[in-house]
Design a protein around this motif. Structure first.
Motif, PDB file in Angstrom:
ATOM      1  N   ALA A 305       0.781  -1.329  -0.021  1.00 49.37           N
ATOM      2  CA  ALA A 305       0.053   0.015   0.030  1.00 49.37           C
ATOM      3  C   ALA A 305       0.971   1.152  -0.054  1.00 49.37           C
ATOM      4  CB  ALA A 305      -0.691   0.174   1.113  1.00 49.37           C
ATOM      5  N   GLY A 306       1.936   1.160   0.687  1.00 44.37           N
ATOM      6  CA  GLY A 306       2.713   2.342   0.895  1.00 44.37           C
ATOM      7  C   GLY A 306       3.573   2.880  -0.383  1.00 44.37           C
ATOM      8  N   ALA A 307       3.793   1.776  -1.444  1.00 42.92           N
ATOM      9  CA  ALA A 307       4.361   1.856  -2.667  1.00 42.92           C
ATOM     10  C   ALA A 307       3.479   2.809  -3.479  1.00 42.92           C
ATOM     11  CB  ALA A 307       4.588   0.602  -3.425  1.00 42.92           C
ATOM     12  N   THR A 308       2.276   3.175  -3.045  1.00 48.33           N
ATOM     13  CA  THR A 308       1.566   4.162  -3.723  1.00 48.33           C
ATOM     14  C   THR A 308       1.756   5.566  -3.280  1.00 48.33           C
ATOM     15  OG1 THR A 308      -0.456   4.107  -2.241  1.00 48.33           O
ATOM     16  CG2 THR A 308      -0.358   2.598  -4.301  1.00 48.33           C
ATOM     17  N   ALA A 309       0.954   6.582  -3.690  1.00 53.38           N
ATOM     18  CA  ALA A 309       1.328   8.046  -3.231  1.00 53.38           C
ATOM     19  C   ALA A 309       0.756   8.301  -1.737  1.00 53.38           C
ATOM     20  CB  ALA A 309       0.590   8.907  -4.266  1.00 53.38           C
ATOM     21  N   TRP A 310       0.034   7.220  -1.240  1.00 55.14           N
ATOM     22  CA  TRP A 310      -0.433   7.541   0.178  1.00 55.14           C
ATOM     23  C   TRP A 310       0.247   6.513   1.144  1.00 55.14           C
ATOM     24  CZ3 TRP A 310      -3.432   6.363  -3.994  1.00 55.14           C
ATOM     25  CH2 TRP A 310      -4.252   7.635  -4.849  1.00 55.14           C
ATOM     26  N   GLU A 311       0.236   7.045   2.368  1.00 55.16           N
ATOM     27  CA  GLU A 311       0.889   6.385   3.505  1.00 55.16           C
ATOM     28  C   GLU A 311       0.047   5.401   4.223  1.00 55.16           C
ATOM     29  OE1 GLU A 311       2.003   9.306   6.515  1.00 55.16           O
ATOM     30  OE2 GLU A 311       4.081   9.567   5.382  1.00 55.16           O
ATOM     31  N   LEU A 318       0.227   1.176  14.420  1.00 48.72           N
ATOM     32  CA  LEU A 318      -0.537   0.324  15.205  1.00 48.72           C
ATOM     33  C   LEU A 318       0.146  -1.254  15.121  1.00 48.72           C
ATOM     34  CD1 LEU A 318      -4.387   1.369  14.741  1.00 48.72           C
ATOM     35  CD2 LEU A 318      -2.827   1.907  16.728  1.00 48.72           C
ATOM     36  N   LEU A 319       0.551  -1.479  13.947  1.00 45.03           N
ATOM     37  CA  LEU A 319       1.176  -2.797  13.727  1.00 45.03           C
ATOM     38  C   LEU A 319       2.393  -2.571  14.559  1.00 45.03           C
ATOM     39  CD1 LEU A 319       1.981  -5.536  12.664  1.00 45.03           C
ATOM     40  CD2 LEU A 319       2.716  -4.626  10.496  1.00 45.03           C
ATOM     41  N   ASP A 320       3.252  -1.355  14.439  1.00 46.74           N
ATOM     42  CA  ASP A 320       4.572  -1.492  15.086  1.00 46.74           C
ATOM     43  C   ASP A 320       4.317  -1.421  16.754  1.00 46.74           C
ATOM     44  OD1 ASP A 320       6.250  -1.381  12.994  1.00 46.74           O
ATOM     45  OD2 ASP A 320       6.187   1.026  12.576  1.00 46.74           O
ATOM     46  N   LEU A 321       3.324  -0.701  16.976  1.00 48.40           N
ATOM     47  CA  LEU A 321       2.853  -0.674  18.416  1.00 48.40           C
ATOM     48  C   LEU A 321       2.617  -2.132  18.832  1.00 48.40           C
ATOM     49  CD1 LEU A 321       2.185   0.849  20.882  1.00 48.40           C
ATOM     50  CD2 LEU A 321      -0.344   0.787  20.104  1.00 48.40           C
ATOM     51  N   ALA A 322       1.938  -3.062  18.092  1.00 47.94           N
ATOM     52  CA  ALA A 322       1.320  -4.514  18.510  1.00 47.94           C
ATOM     53  C   ALA A 322       2.801  -5.141  18.682  1.00 47.94           C
ATOM     54  CB  ALA A 322       0.568  -4.938  17.423  1.00 47.94           C
ATOM     55  N   GLU A 323       3.983  -4.874  17.807  1.00 46.35           N
ATOM     56  CA  GLU A 323       5.050  -5.437  17.940  1.00 46.35           C
ATOM     57  C   GLU A 323       5.926  -4.936  18.880  1.00 46.35           C
ATOM     58  OE1 GLU A 323       5.884  -7.671  13.815  1.00 46.35           O
ATOM     59  OE2 GLU A 323       6.053  -5.324  13.560  1.00 46.35           O
ATOM     60  N   GLY A 324       5.655  -4.126  19.588  1.00 47.82           N
ATOM     61  CA  GLY A 324       6.457  -3.655  20.905  1.00 47.82           C
ATOM     62  C   GLY A 324       7.273  -2.402  20.290  1.00 47.82           C
ATOM     63  N   LYS A 325       7.082  -1.915  19.129  1.00 51.94           N
ATOM     64  CA  LYS A 325       8.062  -0.882  18.529  1.00 51.94           C
ATOM     65  C   LYS A 325       7.579   0.614  18.971  1.00 51.94           C
ATOM     66  CE  LYS A 325       9.331  -4.030  14.891  1.00 51.94           C
ATOM     67  NZ  LYS A 325       9.165  -4.530  13.557  1.00 51.94           N
ATOM     68  N   VAL A 326       7.294   0.651  19.952  1.00 51.70           N
ATOM     69  CA  VAL A 326       6.745   1.785  20.409  1.00 51.70           C
ATOM     70  C   VAL A 326       7.048   3.265  20.002  1.00 51.70           C
ATOM     71  CG1 VAL A 326       5.673   3.060  22.740  1.00 51.70           C
ATOM     72  CG2 VAL A 326       5.928   0.676  22.657  1.00 51.70           C
ATOM     73  N   ALA A 329       6.343   3.424  16.393  1.00 47.64           N
ATOM     74  CA  ALA A 329       5.166   3.825  15.891  1.00 47.64           C
ATOM     75  C   ALA A 329       4.816   5.213  16.464  1.00 47.64           C
ATOM     76  CB  ALA A 329       4.215   2.875  16.992  1.00 47.64           C
ATOM     77  N   ARG A 330       5.229   5.878  17.542  1.00 47.69           N
ATOM     78  CA  ARG A 330       4.899   7.303  17.813  1.00 47.69           C
ATOM     79  C   ARG A 330       5.417   8.087  16.900  1.00 47.69           C
ATOM     80  NH1 ARG A 330       8.704   8.669  22.599  1.00 47.69           N
ATOM     81  NH2 ARG A 330      10.008   9.084  20.910  1.00 47.69           N
ATOM     82  N   ASP A 331       6.715   8.009  16.477  1.00 45.41           N
ATOM     83  CA  ASP A 331       7.221   8.817  15.611  1.00 45.41           C
ATOM     84  C   ASP A 331       6.463   8.836  14.034  1.00 45.41           C
ATOM     85  OD1 ASP A 331       9.189   9.462  17.024  1.00 45.41           O
ATOM     86  OD2 ASP A 331      10.807   8.207  16.347  1.00 45.41           O
ATOM     87  N   GLU A 332       6.063   7.831  13.685  1.00 38.95           N
ATOM     88  CA  GLU A 332       5.167   7.352  12.443  1.00 38.95           C
ATOM     89  C   GLU A 332       4.260   8.032  12.393  1.00 38.95           C
ATOM     90  OE1 GLU A 332       5.063   3.235  11.918  1.00 38.95           O
ATOM     91  OE2 GLU A 332       6.735   3.041  10.745  1.00 38.95           O
TER      92      GLU A 332
END
Length: 540
Positions: A305-311, A318-326, A329-332
């Motif tokens: 999805a990110g390969a398009t013009a939209w993020e 939320l995926l990063d948050l679920a994986e503990g990459k807090v 996730a916050r920066d994104e």
């Protein structure tokens, strides 16, 4: 078959919206002896609707050249306008600087106003909206609407209303904007809008309804999109986006298995040529994979999805948050929210609240909640009320206002339940349980946790189950019996229930009952999750 026979059959198939046959017959007639510019226009439309973008642009470019050579400025202007619109739909804006001014110049030279006069004004209005000037674009769309009204062109009028609706929503006038969408959808349902115009309108308004937390309209417009697509079984364009948007709705409604199957269809139609689905199909597929705990697959879907013009937000954060990459996730989510327009930002703020709280940034979460509520005042909906109450309960718990959090969480649970959204209802009941536990009412808290756990198990929401277990301090493996441990070990080797039964001298039904108990005790819902648990905890 002669060229004339192919051409007649192609025209007839086009009139009946049998797009595969229309494209095949018109292309055959073109190959046999060439066809005129009007029929090349039909060929271009059929090619586009069959997911053949390059063929569409090639045929329409030839039609434009033929109209220009035969001194037909109206035909030349019309094809220039559609070339610009098709390129916008295909995500290729490189030639718009050529076709837009050419179409405007040709249309301005016409002696009498026609639908072409309005058509050529649509692409520059769309470009002005995309550049961040909704107010100026709204003026342009209003002018197109005036032209449509003057010549009684319902197709052009619907596209102008649709454009104005997008502008008004971006300007914060959501009630007026959605009223424009209602009128445009009504025109589509009445059969007054061209096939391409209908696809543009229906796919966009459903997506906007989701972003605007308007579940009532999302349901209504999704049905209109489904009905429209079913009437054209040979349609490729817009069909992938249709499945992606339907998957998003099914996810909300708790039909996760069906949502996954429908999302797969969206991906397949995207690969078949639905260019519009390039973002929506993988993004919504990723959302389903994320809540089910298929994190690696979700990451790949978000990458596509990110390969398009939209993020791909807020899903990726939320995926990063679920994986503990807090921190990541916050920066994104902070970056995405900072560059989003007000309408899209409101959709992101609910994730901002959750991620900031996970990062320990309570004041930042409070600011995000306040902004969310401020942005939602312009068009409150029952779904927005549920989103707002849930976020408020999260923040109040972090601030130590347990009584206030309890009231907000109960309001969220009631709102989500009334909307028929089981996953969010269960998440809200977890918040109710947390507030009750803080208030010392452990028995009632346990009732809420158990109810939420049951829903998570039924849905297959493994990450939510794991988070609930961590919050309640459960030691899951300790409650398994020796026989259940034996079954779990054999499940982890990939054996079927029948094979496990043969190994342990048990009936297949008994093995299934043991497996159900294991899922319930461990807070899991799939054999894959049970296998992962067994390996992670050294049981095999």
């Amino acid at each position: 078959m002669t060229s004339s026979g192919s051409l007649d059959e192609g025209r007839a198939a086009f009139a009946e919206r049998r797009w595969a046959e229309a494209h095949e017959r018109l292309a055959a007639a073109d190959a046999e002896g060439g066809i005129g510019p009007a029929d090349l226009e039909l060929l271009a439309t059929a090619a586009f609707l069959r997911g053949k973008g390059e063929a569409c642009l090639s045929a329409l470019t030839r039609a434009h050249a033929a109209f220009a050579a035969s001194d037909d400025p109206e035909g030349a202007a019309r094809t220039a306008g559609w070339l610009a619109l098709y390129q916008i739909e295909l995500g290729d804006l490189s030639h718009n600087f050529e076709w837009v001014p050419r179409g405007l110049r040709l249309a301005n030279a016409l002696r009498e106003p026609s639908s072409v006069t309005g058509l050529v004004r649509l692409p520059p209005a769309i470009a002005q909206l995309a550049s961040g000037d909704p107010s100026g674009a709204e003026v342009r769309f209003r002018e197109v609407g005036d032209i449509a009204e003057g010549i009684q062109d319902p197709d052009l009028a619907a596209l102008a209303l649709f454009g104005r609706g997008n502008c008004l929503v971006d300007m914060g006038q959501e009630a007026e904007g959605f009223a424009c969408f209602d009128a445009a959808v009504a025109a589509v349902s009445a059969g007054q809008v061209s096939a391409v115009g209908s696809g543009i309108i229906l796919c966009t308004v459903v997506s906007v309804a989701h972003t605007g937390f308007d579940l009532t309209r999302a349901l209504e417009w999704t049905k209109a999109l489904d009905d429209w697509c079913r009437d054209q079984p040979e349609l490729v364009a817009y069909s992938g986006q249709r499945h992606a948007l339907r998957a998003a709705l099914l996810l909300l409604q708790g039909a996760w298995a069906e949502a996954a199957a429908v999302a797969e269809l969206g991906m397949s139609r995207m690969r078949a040529g639905d260019y519009r689905a390039a973002f929506g199909a993988p993004y919504h597929f990723g959302e389903i994979q994320r809540v089910r705990g298929a994190f690696r697959s979700a990451a790949e879907s978000y990458r596509r999805a990110g390969a398009t013009a939209w993020e791909p937000q807020p899903g990726l954060a939320l995926l990063d948050l679920a994986e503990g990459k807090v921190a990541r996730a916050r920066d994104e989510i902070r970056h995405s929210a900072s560059v989003a327009d007000a309408f899209t930002r409101r959709q992101l703020l609910r994730a901002v609240v959750e991620i900031e709280l996970a990062a320990g940034e309570v004041e930042a979460a409070r600011r995000a909640l306040d902004e969310l509520n401020e942005l939602g005042r312009s068009a409150p909906t029952p779904m927005f009320a549920a989103v707002s109450a849930f976020a408020e309960a999260q923040v109040l718990l972090a601030e130590g206002d347990d009584a206030g959090a309890l009231a907000a969480a109960r309001s969220a649970a009631d709102s989500w339940r009334a909307l028929g959204v089981p996953y969010e209802t269960a998440r809200s009941r977890v918040l109710v349980g947390r507030a009750l536990a803080e208030l010392g009412e452990t028995g009632r808290a346990r009732t809420e946790f158990d109810a939420a756990r049951g829903v998570f198990l039924e849905l297959g929401a493994d990450p939510a189950l794991a988070e609930l277990a961590a919050r309640t301090g459960e030691r899951r493996s300790g409650s398994l019996t020796e026989r259940e441990l034996e079954v779990l070990r054999l499940v982890s080797t990939g054996l079927t229930n029948r094979a496990i039964g043969e190994r342990l001298a048990l009936s297949e039904k008994t093995v299934a009952r043991h497996l159900s108990n294991i899922f319930g005790k461990l807070g899991l819902s799939t054999r894959a999750a049970a296998t992962a648990y067994a390996y992670e905890n050294g049981l095999v």
